[in-house]
Design a protein around this motif. Structure first.
Motif, PDB file in Angstrom:
ATOM      1  N   MET A 102       1.751  -5.793   9.321  1.00 40.72           N
ATOM      2  CA  MET A 102       0.456  -5.237   8.893  1.00 40.72           C
ATOM      3  C   MET A 102      -0.525  -6.365   8.563  1.00 40.72           C
ATOM      4  SD  MET A 102      -0.110  -2.915   5.544  1.00 40.72           S
ATOM      5  CE  MET A 102      -1.125  -1.556   5.937  1.00 40.72           C
ATOM      6  N   LYS A 103      -1.745  -6.245   9.087  1.00 45.29           N
ATOM      7  CA  LYS A 103      -2.751  -7.281   8.825  1.00 45.29           C
ATOM      8  C   LYS A 103      -3.479  -6.998   7.513  1.00 45.29           C
ATOM      9  CE  LYS A 103      -3.973  -8.343  13.596  1.00 45.29           C
ATOM     10  NZ  LYS A 103      -4.802  -7.654  14.575  1.00 45.29           N
ATOM     11  N   ASN A 104      -3.981  -8.085   6.888  1.00 46.59           N
ATOM     12  CA  ASN A 104      -4.735  -7.941   5.633  1.00 46.59           C
ATOM     13  C   ASN A 104      -5.894  -6.963   5.772  1.00 46.59           C
ATOM     14  OD1 ASN A 104      -3.152 -10.013   4.907  1.00 46.59           O
ATOM     15  ND2 ASN A 104      -4.761 -11.565   4.815  1.00 46.59           N
ATOM     16  N   THR A 105      -6.439  -6.925   6.987  1.00 43.18           N
ATOM     17  CA  THR A 105      -7.642  -6.130   7.191  1.00 43.18           C
ATOM     18  C   THR A 105      -7.334  -4.646   7.405  1.00 43.18           C
ATOM     19  OG1 THR A 105      -7.446  -6.858   9.463  1.00 43.18           O
ATOM     20  CG2 THR A 105      -9.110  -7.944   8.126  1.00 43.18           C
ATOM     21  N   ASN A 106      -6.044  -4.324   7.551  1.00 43.18           N
ATOM     22  CA  ASN A 106      -5.692  -2.924   7.826  1.00 43.18           C
ATOM     23  C   ASN A 106      -5.182  -2.169   6.608  1.00 43.18           C
ATOM     24  OD1 ASN A 106      -6.284  -3.445  10.410  1.00 43.18           O
ATOM     25  ND2 ASN A 106      -4.168  -3.643  11.121  1.00 43.18           N
ATOM     26  N   ILE A 107      -5.307  -2.742   5.426  1.00 40.82           N
ATOM     27  CA  ILE A 107      -4.773  -2.067   4.237  1.00 40.82           C
ATOM     28  C   ILE A 107      -5.543  -0.762   4.010  1.00 40.82           C
ATOM     29  CG2 ILE A 107      -4.386  -2.255   1.748  1.00 40.82           C
ATOM     30  CD1 ILE A 107      -4.259  -5.287   2.079  1.00 40.82           C
ATOM     31  N   PRO A 108      -4.824   0.358   3.861  1.00 35.55           N
ATOM     32  CA  PRO A 108      -5.513   1.633   3.650  1.00 35.55           C
ATOM     33  C   PRO A 108      -6.351   1.622   2.373  1.00 35.55           C
ATOM     34  CG  PRO A 108      -3.167   1.978   4.084  1.00 35.55           C
ATOM     35  CD  PRO A 108      -3.358   0.520   3.893  1.00 35.55           C
ATOM     36  N   LEU A 109      -7.407   2.441   2.340  1.00 35.79           N
ATOM     37  CA  LEU A 109      -8.368   2.374   1.240  1.00 35.79           C
ATOM     38  C   LEU A 109      -8.222   3.492   0.218  1.00 35.79           C
ATOM     39  CD1 LEU A 109     -11.521   1.346   3.307  1.00 35.79           C
ATOM     40  CD2 LEU A 109      -9.915  -0.125   2.068  1.00 35.79           C
ATOM     41  N   THR A 110      -7.327   4.448   0.475  1.00 38.14           N
ATOM     42  CA  THR A 110      -7.121   5.519  -0.501  1.00 38.14           C
ATOM     43  C   THR A 110      -5.618   5.748  -0.688  1.00 38.14           C
ATOM     44  OG1 THR A 110      -7.075   7.275   1.148  1.00 38.14           O
ATOM     45  CG2 THR A 110      -9.233   6.741   0.202  1.00 38.14           C
ATOM     46  N   ILE A 111      -5.290   6.469  -1.783  1.00 43.21           N
ATOM     47  CA  ILE A 111      -3.885   6.758  -2.066  1.00 43.21           C
ATOM     48  C   ILE A 111      -3.302   7.625  -0.947  1.00 43.21           C
ATOM     49  CG2 ILE A 111      -2.294   7.955  -3.649  1.00 43.21           C
ATOM     50  CD1 ILE A 111      -4.050   7.037  -5.962  1.00 43.21           C
ATOM     51  N   SER A 112      -4.056   8.644  -0.515  1.00 41.04           N
ATOM     52  CA  SER A 112      -3.483   9.559   0.483  1.00 41.04           C
ATOM     53  C   SER A 112      -3.233   8.856   1.819  1.00 41.04           C
ATOM     54  CB  SER A 112      -4.341  10.810   0.650  1.00 41.04           C
ATOM     55  OG  SER A 112      -5.605  10.458   1.126  1.00 41.04           O
ATOM     56  N   GLU A 113      -4.156   7.977   2.238  1.00 42.20           N
ATOM     57  CA  GLU A 113      -3.937   7.228   3.491  1.00 42.20           C
ATOM     58  C   GLU A 113      -2.735   6.302   3.372  1.00 42.20           C
ATOM     59  OE1 GLU A 113      -7.285   4.901   5.084  1.00 42.20           O
ATOM     60  OE2 GLU A 113      -8.559   6.377   4.089  1.00 42.20           O
ATOM     61  N   THR A 114      -2.604   5.667   2.191  1.00 39.05           N
ATOM     62  CA  THR A 114      -1.483   4.748   1.972  1.00 39.05           C
ATOM     63  C   THR A 114      -0.165   5.500   2.090  1.00 39.05           C
ATOM     64  OG1 THR A 114      -2.843   3.437   0.477  1.00 39.05           O
ATOM     65  CG2 THR A 114      -0.446   3.140   0.295  1.00 39.05           C
ATOM     66  N   GLN A 115      -0.093   6.654   1.412  1.00 41.43           N
ATOM     67  CA  GLN A 115       1.169   7.391   1.387  1.00 41.43           C
ATOM     68  C   GLN A 115       1.477   8.016   2.741  1.00 41.43           C
ATOM     69  OE1 GLN A 115       0.406   9.766  -2.132  1.00 41.43           O
ATOM     70  NE2 GLN A 115       1.300   8.181  -3.458  1.00 41.43           N
ATOM     71  N   GLU A 116       0.442   8.422   3.460  1.00 45.29           N
ATOM     72  CA  GLU A 116       0.666   8.962   4.798  1.00 45.29           C
ATOM     73  C   GLU A 116       1.260   7.877   5.698  1.00 45.29           C
ATOM     74  OE1 GLU A 116      -2.803  10.861   6.623  1.00 45.29           O
ATOM     75  OE2 GLU A 116      -1.791  10.524   8.556  1.00 45.29           O
ATOM     76  N   GLY A 117       0.697   6.678   5.618  1.00 42.93           N
ATOM     77  CA  GLY A 117       1.197   5.558   6.413  1.00 42.93           C
ATOM     78  C   GLY A 117       2.642   5.207   6.090  1.00 42.93           C
ATOM     79  N   LEU A 118       2.968   5.256   4.786  1.00 42.97           N
ATOM     80  CA  LEU A 118       4.337   4.934   4.362  1.00 42.97           C
ATOM     81  C   LEU A 118       5.315   6.004   4.844  1.00 42.97           C
ATOM     82  CD1 LEU A 118       3.690   3.785   0.659  1.00 42.97           C
ATOM     83  CD2 LEU A 118       4.600   2.342   2.487  1.00 42.97           C
ATOM     84  N   LEU A 119       4.947   7.270   4.634  1.00 46.78           N
ATOM     85  CA  LEU A 119       5.879   8.353   4.971  1.00 46.78           C
ATOM     86  C   LEU A 119       6.046   8.504   6.480  1.00 46.78           C
ATOM     87  CD1 LEU A 119       4.961  11.006   2.236  1.00 46.78           C
ATOM     88  CD2 LEU A 119       6.871   9.399   2.261  1.00 46.78           C
ATOM     89  N   LYS A 120       4.979   8.180   7.241  1.00 42.75           N
ATOM     90  CA  LYS A 120       5.101   8.236   8.705  1.00 42.75           C
ATOM     91  C   LYS A 120       5.662   6.937   9.258  1.00 42.75           C
ATOM     92  CE  LYS A 120       2.016  11.958   9.749  1.00 42.75           C
ATOM     93  NZ  LYS A 120       0.633  12.381  10.011  1.00 42.75           N
ATOM     94  N   LYS A 121       6.060   6.038   8.346  1.00 46.09           N
ATOM     95  CA  LYS A 121       6.704   4.760   8.700  1.00 46.09           C
ATOM     96  C   LYS A 121       5.820   3.890   9.599  1.00 46.09           C
ATOM     97  CE  LYS A 121      11.077   6.053   7.168  1.00 46.09           C
ATOM     98  NZ  LYS A 121      11.487   7.404   7.262  1.00 46.09           N
ATOM     99  N   ARG A 122       4.518   4.004   9.414  1.00 41.91           N
ATOM    100  CA  ARG A 122       3.625   3.102  10.155  1.00 41.91           C
ATOM    101  C   ARG A 122       3.712   1.686   9.578  1.00 41.91           C
ATOM    102  NH1 ARG A 122      -0.044   7.695  11.081  1.00 41.91           N
ATOM    103  NH2 ARG A 122      -1.188   7.318   9.153  1.00 41.91           N
ATOM    104  N   PHE A 123       4.048   1.607   8.296  1.00 41.67           N
ATOM    105  CA  PHE A 123       4.294   0.306   7.650  1.00 41.67           C
ATOM    106  C   PHE A 123       5.197   0.579   6.456  1.00 41.67           C
ATOM    107  CE2 PHE A 123       0.164   2.069   6.381  1.00 41.67           C
ATOM    108  CZ  PHE A 123       0.356   2.266   5.025  1.00 41.67           C
ATOM    109  N   SER A 124       5.856  -0.468   5.971  1.00 43.08           N
ATOM    110  CA  SER A 124       6.723  -0.316   4.799  1.00 43.08           C
ATOM    111  C   SER A 124       5.968  -0.786   3.561  1.00 43.08           C
ATOM    112  CB  SER A 124       7.984  -1.158   4.985  1.00 43.08           C
ATOM    113  OG  SER A 124       7.633  -2.535   4.922  1.00 43.08           O
ATOM    114  N   ALA A 125       6.503  -0.435   2.393  1.00 42.73           N
ATOM    115  CA  ALA A 125       5.883  -0.899   1.147  1.00 42.73           C
ATOM    116  C   ALA A 125       5.954  -2.412   1.054  1.00 42.73           C
ATOM    117  CB  ALA A 125       6.572  -0.243  -0.053  1.00 42.73           C
ATOM    118  N   THR A 126       7.033  -2.982   1.584  1.00 45.59           N
ATOM    119  CA  THR A 126       7.169  -4.449   1.567  1.00 45.59           C
ATOM    120  C   THR A 126       6.069  -5.090   2.423  1.00 45.59           C
ATOM    121  OG1 THR A 126       9.547  -4.156   1.290  1.00 45.59           O
ATOM    122  CG2 THR A 126       8.791  -6.347   1.968  1.00 45.59           C
TER     123      THR A 126
END
Lengths: 103, 469
Positions: free
Chosen positions: B1-25
């Motif tokens: 994941m690039k620095n510039t692609n960090i999601p900007l809201t809680i819901s986008e972040t959690q959607e990305g994590l749960l759909k395994k688009r990126f990991s929390a690490t």
């Protein structure tokens, strides 16, 4: 215009347990004077029989049960972990009494 | 994941994590990379990489375990958090941005910190602020000033300077703050993010360095109203450790609402673009079917004097505990602003001055509270500017404490009355600095403020933008 003197500033510093340098006294005296002077506008307000506010919750006498809750207590080791001036599990402090007569 | 692609809201972040688009690490990698790249902003005093990776590992395990109701149980799952360095974090240095606590490692965490971690949040670090939360610009930090991410020549506001700058610049998704006289709303306003100051007594102050105990309110910053609401819901409520906190019924939004515009907040000295932007925001509400009406809060002009008597008085008492014996360094290490406030507070409480200053101020405070009560009989919320001006330049007010104090003029009244306030961004001025407004409501009316805030975002089709760093 409220004008604090150097004596006023030294007196307040003593009450607050602050040792100020001469530079700080020079700097703070006019700064504190101008802020306190600003407060004089409050004398324009007729507060009538208004009660002073000390808190805004309206709560009174919130109690808990009188028993020790270990989860809410620090161990002795934790409690003294913030200082390196420790002796036998106690904080070392400067003596506040002078001239012992018992020896 | 690039620095510039960090999601900007809680819901986008959690959607990305749960759909395994990126990991929390990977998310933590990206945040830490970005924090490192933006070091010049000086938004963080301490970055806690080890703890962040450890927590990210836990979050990744939770996700791979495929637990049911994961977001219900962990509403802050994977949310990168910056904690104002006034919040105790167990095992992580907590300085209050003062040399007095330069090497202080707490042995327990604040309730808010513990609740956010339990909810799945990841602590990225401790954000810079004015030392002891004394200031309106961030410049009183003993660790150097934070810069405004939109223009480094300008202050980010204060005292929660690093928290606001961190959220604005995308160095954390949300951040915590304290608001004693405007210390969340004003930096939110200067940095163009959403800032919530909750009702006094809604969120526990346990484990947070005390500034002025009858005024301190514990809130947060986010890039959207929904995110500040999520954090508020995780952090609010009794913890058995702060006796001013009560679980209570919140005021719910009504179907047909009314907003009051206080005429005392549009006086001489208010920047023209600020006033115009607040009026423009009121028109957005009017168009959406909310009735606007002019209201009056007649004692507003005295709020600054009341605030700068009550607050330093309580500061002088709270900072009395720093004796350099049990933890921390000696009192000589207090910076100039802390010393000034201790002196001011000690003076107004001292024999011969107590009645004229402190008691008088507490009586005028009652009249300020009455002003708000009368207004909230007629309207659901009040809409006002947050600060008379947009962000000012670094160094502009440091030599003149009185001038700096007057920056709190439109925020301190809410603290004196114990009512909630929500600061919202509304665009930019000609110089490219953020503009915004605040909504104030009666005690425990946070749901009303969130509803109005979300309505504003919807009506204006609000888009989150990040500064170019």
């Amino acid at each position: 215009m409220v004008k604090l003197t150097k004596q006023d500033v030294l007196h307040v510093a003593k009450l607050a347990k602050l040792d100020l340098t001469d530079f700080e006294i020079e700097k703070f005296t006019p700064q504190l004077s101008s802020v306190i002077d600003h407060f004089s506008e409050l004398s324009e307000v007729d507060t009538g029989d208004a009660e002073p506010t000390s808190q805004t919750t309206g709560l009174e006498n919130v109690y808990r049960e009188d028993k020790v809750n270990i989860d809410q207590s620090l161990s002795q080791d934790d409690a003294i972990s913030g200082s390196d001036k420790i002796h036998n599990g106690y904080f070392k402090v400067k003596a506040i009494l002078e001239g012992r007569t018992d020896k | 994941m690039k620095n510039t692609n960090i999601p900007l809201t809680i819901s986008e972040t959690q959607e990305g994590l749960l759909k395994k688009r990126f990991s929390a690490t990977e998310l933590v990698d990206a945040y830490l990379g970005k924090i490192n790249k933006a070091k010049d902003l000086n938004a963080y005093i301490t970055v806690c990489e080890d703890e962040a990776y450890k927590k990210a590992g836990e979050v990744d395990r939770l996700i791979s375990d495929n637990l049911p109701f994961i977001l219900e149980n962990f509403p802050l799952l994977g949310v990168g958090i910056g904690h104002k360095d006034l919040f105790l974090t167990k095992g992580i240095r907590t300085t209050a941005a003062s040399k007095v606590l330069e090497g202080f490692i707490p042995v327990y965490s604040a309730t808010v910190v513990a609740r956010m971690e339990k909810a799945g949040g990841i602590t990225l670090g401790k954000t810079n602020c004015d030392a002891w939360a004394h200031g309106a610009s961030g410049e009183n930090s003993d660790f150097g000033p934070t810069k405004n991410p939109w223009d480094g020549k300008f202050v980010p506001g204060g005292s929660s300077s690093g928290s606001a700058a961190s959220v604005a610049a995308g160095l954390s998704l949300v951040a915590t703050g304290t608001d004693t006289g405007g210390s969340i709303r004003q930096p939110a306003n200067f940095c163009g993010v959403v800032g919530l100051k909750p009702t006094y007594g809604a969120v526990s102050r346990y484990g947070i360095v005390a500034m002025a105990s009858s005024l301190d309110s514990v809130g947060n910053f986010g890039k959207s109203v929904a995110d500040t609401e999520t954090v508020f819901n995780v952090t609010r409520g009794e913890d058995g450790r702060d006796s001013t906190v009560k679980n209570t019924e919140f005021v719910k939004p009504r179907a047909k609402m009314k907003i009051g515009i206080p005429k005392e907040y549009f006086v001489e000295g208010v920047d023209k673009e600020v006033a115009e932007s607040v009026i423009a925001a009121s028109k957005v509400f009017e168009k959406a079917g909310i009735e606007l009406t002019q209201v009056s809060l007649p004692h507003t002009k005295y709020a600054m004097s009341v605030y700068y008597i009550v607050q330093p008085a309580e500061v002088s008492s709270n900072l009395g505990r720093y004796d350099g014996i049990r933890y921390g360094n000696p009192r000589a290490d207090f910076g100039a602003e802390a010393k000034r406030r201790i002196m001011l507070g000690t003076y107004v409480l001292s024999a011969g001055y107590y009645d004229a200053f402190y008691l008088k101020a507490q009586k005028v405070r009652s009249m300020l509270i009455k002003d708000f009560e009368d207004v909230f009989d007629k309207v659901d919320a009040v809409l006002a500017p947050v600060s008379p001006t947009p962000a000012f330049e670094l160094g502009e007010k440091t030599a003149n404490p009185l001038k700096m104090y007057l920056a709190d003029i439109f925020t301190a009244p809410a603290n004196l009355a114990g009512i909630p306030g929500l600061a919202l961004p509304s665009g930019f001025n000609k110089e490219g600095l953020p503009l915004g407004f605040q909504l104030l409501g009666p005690r425990f009316s946070e749901p009303v403020l969130f509803e109005l805030g979300k309505l504003y975002e919807k009506e204006t089709d609000y888009k989150i933008v990040l500064p170019n760093l």
